[in-house]
Design a protein around this motif. Structure first.
Motif, PDB file in Angstrom:
ATOM      1  N   PRO A  69       0.811  -1.222   0.000  1.00 16.90           N
ATOM      2  CA  PRO A  69       0.000   0.000   0.000  1.00 16.90           C
ATOM      3  C   PRO A  69       0.846   1.275   0.000  1.00 16.90           C
ATOM      4  O   PRO A  69       0.481   2.267  -0.625  1.00 16.90           O
ATOM      5  N   TRP A  70       1.964   1.194   0.694  1.00 19.22           N
ATOM      6  CA  TRP A  70       2.842   2.376   0.728  1.00 19.22           C
ATOM      7  C   TRP A  70       3.470   2.616  -0.640  1.00 19.22           C
ATOM      8  O   TRP A  70       3.608   3.771  -1.081  1.00 19.22           O
ATOM      9  N   LEU A  71       3.859   1.563  -1.323  1.00 19.48           N
ATOM     10  CA  LEU A  71       4.422   1.685  -2.668  1.00 19.48           C
ATOM     11  C   LEU A  71       3.372   2.222  -3.638  1.00 19.48           C
ATOM     12  O   LEU A  71       3.647   3.105  -4.449  1.00 19.48           O
ATOM     13  N   TRP A  72       2.143   1.706  -3.547  1.00 21.62           N
ATOM     14  CA  TRP A  72       1.048   2.185  -4.391  1.00 21.62           C
ATOM     15  C   TRP A  72       0.850   3.689  -4.176  1.00 21.62           C
ATOM     16  O   TRP A  72       0.733   4.453  -5.127  1.00 21.62           O
ATOM     17  N   ARG A  73       0.821   4.085  -2.916  1.00 22.62           N
ATOM     18  CA  ARG A  73       0.620   5.497  -2.574  1.00 22.62           C
ATOM     19  C   ARG A  73       1.753   6.361  -3.118  1.00 22.62           C
ATOM     20  O   ARG A  73       1.528   7.457  -3.615  1.00 22.62           O
ATOM     21  N   LEU A  74       2.978   5.859  -3.032  1.00 24.26           N
ATOM     22  CA  LEU A  74       4.136   6.592  -3.535  1.00 24.26           C
ATOM     23  C   LEU A  74       4.059   6.770  -5.049  1.00 24.26           C
ATOM     24  O   LEU A  74       4.312   7.852  -5.572  1.00 24.26           O
ATOM     25  N   VAL A  75       3.649   5.720  -5.754  1.00 25.15           N
ATOM     26  CA  VAL A  75       3.604   5.759  -7.217  1.00 25.15           C
ATOM     27  C   VAL A  75       2.374   6.499  -7.740  1.00 25.15           C
ATOM     28  O   VAL A  75       2.469   7.314  -8.643  1.00 25.15           O
ATOM     29  N   PHE A  76       1.205   6.233  -7.153  1.00 29.85           N
ATOM     30  CA  PHE A  76      -0.042   6.741  -7.717  1.00 29.85           C
ATOM     31  C   PHE A  76      -0.686   7.885  -6.936  1.00 29.85           C
ATOM     32  O   PHE A  76      -1.679   8.439  -7.367  1.00 29.85           O
ATOM     33  N   GLY A  77      -0.192   8.208  -5.770  1.00 32.34           N
ATOM     34  CA  GLY A  77      -0.758   9.301  -4.990  1.00 32.34           C
ATOM     35  C   GLY A  77      -1.707   8.823  -3.910  1.00 32.34           C
ATOM     36  O   GLY A  77      -2.231   7.711  -3.962  1.00 32.34           O
ATOM     37  N   ALA A  78      -1.929   9.689  -2.947  1.00 27.66           N
ATOM     38  CA  ALA A  78      -2.686   9.328  -1.741  1.00 27.66           C
ATOM     39  C   ALA A  78      -4.146   9.017  -2.009  1.00 27.66           C
ATOM     40  O   ALA A  78      -4.716   8.133  -1.382  1.00 27.66           O
ATOM     41  N   GLY A  79      -4.796   9.718  -2.927  1.00 33.91           N
ATOM     42  CA  GLY A  79      -6.232   9.538  -3.112  1.00 33.91           C
ATOM     43  C   GLY A  79      -6.613   8.513  -4.163  1.00 33.91           C
ATOM     44  O   GLY A  79      -7.780   8.323  -4.448  1.00 33.91           O
ATOM     45  N   SER A  80      -5.640   7.820  -4.740  1.00 29.48           N
ATOM     46  CA  SER A  80      -5.941   6.936  -5.865  1.00 29.48           C
ATOM     47  C   SER A  80      -6.602   5.638  -5.435  1.00 29.48           C
ATOM     48  O   SER A  80      -6.221   5.019  -4.463  1.00 29.48           O
ATOM     49  N   ALA A  81      -7.608   5.264  -6.189  1.00 25.56           N
ATOM     50  CA  ALA A  81      -8.303   3.975  -6.060  1.00 25.56           C
ATOM     51  C   ALA A  81      -8.712   3.645  -4.635  1.00 25.56           C
ATOM     52  O   ALA A  81      -8.526   2.547  -4.176  1.00 25.56           O
ATOM     53  N   GLY A  82      -9.266   4.623  -3.950  1.00 24.99           N
ATOM     54  CA  GLY A  82      -9.825   4.361  -2.632  1.00 24.99           C
ATOM     55  C   GLY A  82      -8.796   3.969  -1.582  1.00 24.99           C
ATOM     56  O   GLY A  82      -9.075   3.187  -0.696  1.00 24.99           O
ATOM     57  N   LEU A  83      -7.598   4.530  -1.684  1.00 25.21           N
ATOM     58  CA  LEU A  83      -6.542   4.150  -0.753  1.00 25.21           C
ATOM     59  C   LEU A  83      -6.635   4.868   0.586  1.00 25.21           C
ATOM     60  O   LEU A  83      -5.751   4.748   1.408  1.00 25.21           O
ATOM     61  N   SER A  84      -7.687   5.616   0.790  1.00 25.39           N
ATOM     62  CA  SER A  84      -7.871   6.283   2.070  1.00 25.39           C
ATOM     63  C   SER A  84      -9.167   5.784   2.694  1.00 25.39           C
ATOM     64  O   SER A  84     -10.144   6.521   2.797  1.00 25.39           O
ATOM     65  N   PRO A  85      -9.177   4.524   3.102  1.00 26.46           N
ATOM     66  CA  PRO A  85     -10.428   3.973   3.637  1.00 26.46           C
ATOM     67  C   PRO A  85     -10.762   4.536   5.013  1.00 26.46           C
ATOM     68  O   PRO A  85      -9.885   4.968   5.742  1.00 26.46           O
ATOM     69  N   THR A  86     -12.038   4.539   5.302  1.00 23.53           N
ATOM     70  CA  THR A  86     -12.493   4.902   6.639  1.00 23.53           C
ATOM     71  C   THR A  86     -13.106   3.653   7.247  1.00 23.53           C
ATOM     72  O   THR A  86     -13.905   2.988   6.613  1.00 23.53           O
ATOM     73  N   ILE A  87     -12.719   3.360   8.454  1.00 17.13           N
ATOM     74  CA  ILE A  87     -13.243   2.186   9.129  1.00 17.13           C
ATOM     75  C   ILE A  87     -14.122   2.675  10.273  1.00 17.13           C
ATOM     76  O   ILE A  87     -13.645   3.321  11.201  1.00 17.13           O
ATOM     77  N   ALA A  88     -15.407   2.388  10.144  1.00 23.40           N
ATOM     78  CA  ALA A  88     -16.371   2.859  11.137  1.00 23.40           C
ATOM     79  C   ALA A  88     -16.515   1.828  12.255  1.00 23.40           C
ATOM     80  O   ALA A  88     -17.560   1.227  12.436  1.00 23.40           O
ATOM     81  N   ALA A  89     -15.422   1.613  12.970  1.00 24.39           N
ATOM     82  CA  ALA A  89     -15.437   0.664  14.079  1.00 24.39           C
ATOM     83  C   ALA A  89     -14.431   1.133  15.119  1.00 24.39           C
ATOM     84  O   ALA A  89     -13.417   1.753  14.783  1.00 24.39           O
ATOM     85  N   SER A  90     -14.715   0.801  16.343  1.00 28.45           N
ATOM     86  CA  SER A  90     -13.812   1.185  17.432  1.00 28.45           C
ATOM     87  C   SER A  90     -12.588   0.267  17.423  1.00 28.45           C
ATOM     88  O   SER A  90     -12.639  -0.842  16.872  1.00 28.45           O
ATOM     89  N   PRO A  91     -11.508   0.706  18.044  1.00 29.49           N
ATOM     90  CA  PRO A  91     -10.338  -0.166  18.146  1.00 29.49           C
ATOM     91  C   PRO A  91     -10.669  -1.502  18.823  1.00 29.49           C
ATOM     92  O   PRO A  91     -10.172  -2.554  18.409  1.00 29.49           O
ATOM     93  N   ALA A  92     -11.542  -1.483  19.825  1.00 30.00           N
ATOM     94  CA  ALA A  92     -11.922  -2.729  20.507  1.00 30.00           C
ATOM     95  C   ALA A  92     -12.633  -3.682  19.541  1.00 30.00           C
ATOM     96  O   ALA A  92     -12.364  -4.887  19.541  1.00 30.00           O
TER      97      ALA A  92
END
Length: 151
Positions: A69-92
């Motif tokens: 994922p870090w390589l993808w982000r480096l090559v294609f940018g932070a917002g590409s192909a849904g690479l900034s997911p939001t997880i609607a759940a608590s850490p627990a």
């Protein structure tokens, strides 16, 4: 049911699936090993003795999974192909979910990568059954959490 076209990524998903399939095929062809993540990680965490060089390829495989994922982000940018997911759940909730998945991989003698990608490709009846159970459990869980629990 609504299709979220803003996050509909068939080409990125196809590319990801092809890369997973190619990686699994290369591992079995070059190394004679099935790309079952739970088995690979489990062997590393248990410190089990492996064949000569067995620890090295496992570490490289897991490092590649973590770095992708870090390589993808480096090559294609932070917002590409849904690479900034939001997880609607608590850490627990995430910890409990992770533990349940780990428990399931032990009872199922493998995970979705080992059974769903590699096992089905080899025509393993056990893998067809395991993948069906994994999928059914996922469907039931999503339905229960989103519809029965008021999520």
């Amino acid at each position: 049911m609504n299709l979220d076209l803003a996050h509909f990524t068939p080409f990125a998903s196809l590319a990801g699936g092809l890369m997973i399939g190619a990686a699994a095929a290369l591992l079995v062809l070059c190394n004679g090993r099935v790309a079952g993540i739970s088995g690979i990680v489990g062997t590393l965490l248990q410190g089990a003795r492996t064949e000569p060089g067995g620890r090295a390829w496992r570490v490289a495989f897991v490092a590649g999974l973590a770095a992708a994922p870090w390589l993808w982000r480096l090559v294609f940018g932070a917002g590409s192909a849904g690479l900034s997911p939001t997880i609607a759940a608590s850490p627990a909730t995430l910890i409990v979910a992770g533990l349940l998945v780990g428990l399931g991989t032990r009872y199922g003698s493998g995970c979705t990568s080992g059974h769903g990608v590699c096992g089905i490709a080899r025509g393993s009846l056990r893998s067809f059954a395991a993948t069906g159970v994994f999928m059914a459990a996922g469907f039931v869980t999503v339905y229960a959490v989103r519809h029965l629990a008021g999520g």
